[in-house]
Design an enzyme around this catalytic site. Structure first.
Site, PDB file in Angstrom:
ATOM      1  N   HIS A  74     -12.281   5.515   1.683  1.00 21.96           N
ATOM      2  CA  HIS A  74     -12.506   4.578   0.455  1.00 21.96           C
ATOM      3  C   HIS A  74     -12.293   3.171   1.106  1.00 21.96           C
ATOM      4  CE1 HIS A  74     -11.790   1.902  -2.941  1.00 21.96           C
ATOM      5  NE2 HIS A  74     -11.690   2.864  -3.795  1.00 21.96           N
ATOM      6  N   GLU A 100      -0.411  -8.527  -6.073  1.00 23.19           N
ATOM      7  CA  GLU A 100      -1.740  -7.968  -6.992  1.00 23.19           C
ATOM      8  C   GLU A 100      -1.442  -8.026  -8.364  1.00 23.19           C
ATOM      9  OE1 GLU A 100      -2.949  -4.126  -5.497  1.00 23.19           O
ATOM     10  OE2 GLU A 100      -2.873  -4.735  -3.389  1.00 23.19           O
ATOM     11  N   HIS A 156       2.619   0.829  -4.280  1.00 22.13           N
ATOM     12  CA  HIS A 156       1.817   1.363  -5.467  1.00 22.13           C
ATOM     13  C   HIS A 156       0.635   2.120  -5.084  1.00 22.13           C
ATOM     14  CE1 HIS A 156      -0.003  -2.252  -3.593  1.00 22.13           C
ATOM     15  NE2 HIS A 156      -1.215  -1.983  -4.086  1.00 22.13           N
TER      16      HIS A 156
END
Length: 441
Positions: A287, A336, A366
């Site tokens: 990814h 973020e 996270h």
């Protein structure tokens, strides 16, 4: 406002538009007498001496100059501000349910609610992140922000943003940018509206460099739309509200300031439809980093590091092989702030609703919740994952986003957010001792 709604296309172009023919001077900016009895006024968004490629300014031809209004007085309120200091910032991951819609008539300005921020307008760096929830149009009042440019991200309800330079109509899955200093009025086209606002104190938003991607991709310049000139000529008892150095101020004004009959330049509002984003992804394995989803970026004084990036997570196909396809677990030097406009975010199976928000500050771990991890770890990778009916976004900043006290203590903050990772159990199976080279004891 006069003139049917139309748009000019392109990002950062040098535009010229007039609502009344013959209003724009030819060959100069400030003639001795402007056509039709108008006033010439320059609106500067950068220093006069900024490099030509970064210089932003527009010339406005208006019925009255912007200087015509009464004296400002402070508005006492506590929802909208730049107060990000004083007190410790917890490193916890945080998430909020959608901001409740108001029970009493509330317009866009009164419905703004500051969540977090960093930097300051006087330092010309940093951002503030706000939410808005409104159920009434702005009647008899106009607003401008002297602290920064505003990136509007509607989540619920359509907006008609009437500005000095024309009209932007926005719906969920579109975004709009109002430059610093531009006066405007927000009208609701539905019974209620809710969304997100990023107030950018730093370098003006621009398209990111594409590097090896090439000349095309991500947000293409031709898909950005800037309104044509539109004006209204109204006298009456109105209110002009300014955000200046974190406070709101009001002044009486006896006419509508949306009286620009013609303008030319490259400092103007614009909108963009997020559904036109040309998504880039892996067609082999792994990814890629989420920077491939950047729509707009505000540069900092450090090359390659943004003051703020606006990224989206739109519908897309995931086809990578031998790969955990959802966003991976992460700790980031940047901070973020995420929101969800529509649908479901593919890294969170539950709890992250449209209109909600999350904050993962610098080095706070996270990633996908337990349900998403279990499902993706067992997925059939011979088939593509079609991520449809979704639109999540992120404001990523180089500096820590300091949550406001009202955000920390909000009733809609999810106190149990960390529990979404509680189901991630240790599955490590220790190999035979002969295969172990070093173990901490």
């Amino acid at each position: 406002m006069h003139n049917p709604q139309h748009y000019m296309t392109g990002f950062g172009n040098e535009f010229a538009t007039e609502a009344v023919a013959g209003s724009l001077p030819v060959g100069q900016n400030s003639p001795q007498r402007v056509a039709h009895g108008l006033y010439a006024e320059q609106l500067s968004g950068t220093a006069f001496t900024a490099p030509r490629g970064e210089n932003r300014r527009s010339w406005l031809y208006r019925i009255r100059p912007a200087a015509v209004h009464g004296r400002f007085s402070l508005i006492e309120q506590s929802r909208l501000h730049n107060d990000f200091g004083g007190g410790p910032v917890p490193p916890d991951q945080m998430r909020w349910s959608p901001l409740p819609l108001p029970a009493t008539p509330t317009d866009f300005v009164d419905g703004l609610y500051t969540m977090a921020g960093n930097g300051s307008p006087e330092a010309m760096t940093g951002v503030a992140v706000h939410l808005y929830a409104a159920n009434a149009s702005m009647h008899g009042r106009f607003f401008y922000n002297a602290d920064g440019e505003l990136l509007l991200v509607p989540q619920l309800g359509r907006l008609r943003v009437c500005t000095e330079l024309g009209v932007l109509e926005l719906e969920p899955q579109q975004v709009g940018v109002i430059p610093r200093g531009v006066r405007f009025r927000v009208e609701l086209l539905d019974s209620a509206a809710r969304g997100y606002v990023c107030e950018n104190f730093g370098g003006l938003l621009r398209l990111p460099d594409l590097g090896p991607i090439g000349a095309n991709g991500l947000a293409n310049p031709r898909d950005f739309e800037t309104p044509r000139a539109a004006f209204e000529q109204r006298d009456g008892a109105f209110e002009l509200v300014a955000k200046f150095q974190g406070d709101l101020w009001r002044a009486d004004i006896d006419h509508s300031p949306l009286d620009v009959v013609a303008w030319h330049g490259n400092y103007a509002p614009y909108r963009y439809d997020l559904r036109r984003f040309n998504t880039i992804g892996s067609i082999s394995f792994d990814h890629p980093d989420p920077s491939i989803f950047t729509v707009l970026t505000s540069p900092s004084d450090t090359h390659g590091t943004a003051n703020m990036d606006f990224a989206i997570f739109p519908p897309r196909w995931l086809v990578a092989q031998h790969t955990f396809r959802p966003p991976w677990f992460h700790r980031n030097v940047a901070s973020e702030f995420m929101g969800l406009v529509h649908g479901v975010y593919d890294a969170k199976a539950e709890g992250f609703a449209p209109g909600g928000a999350s904050l993962h500050n610098c080095m706070s771990g996270h990633g996908p919740d337990a349900a998403t991890f279990d499902k993706a770890s067992q997925a059939d990778l011979t088939r593509p994952d079609v991520i449809a009916e979704t639109m999540a976004f992120m404001f990523e900043t180089r500096a820590v986003l300091r949550p406001t006290q009202q955000a920390l203590s909000a009733a809609h903050r999810q106190a149990d957010y960390q529990q979404c990772w509680s189901g991630l159990r240790a599955a490590f199976q220790h190999p035979p001792a002969k295969n172990t080279t070093s173990v901490l004891r």
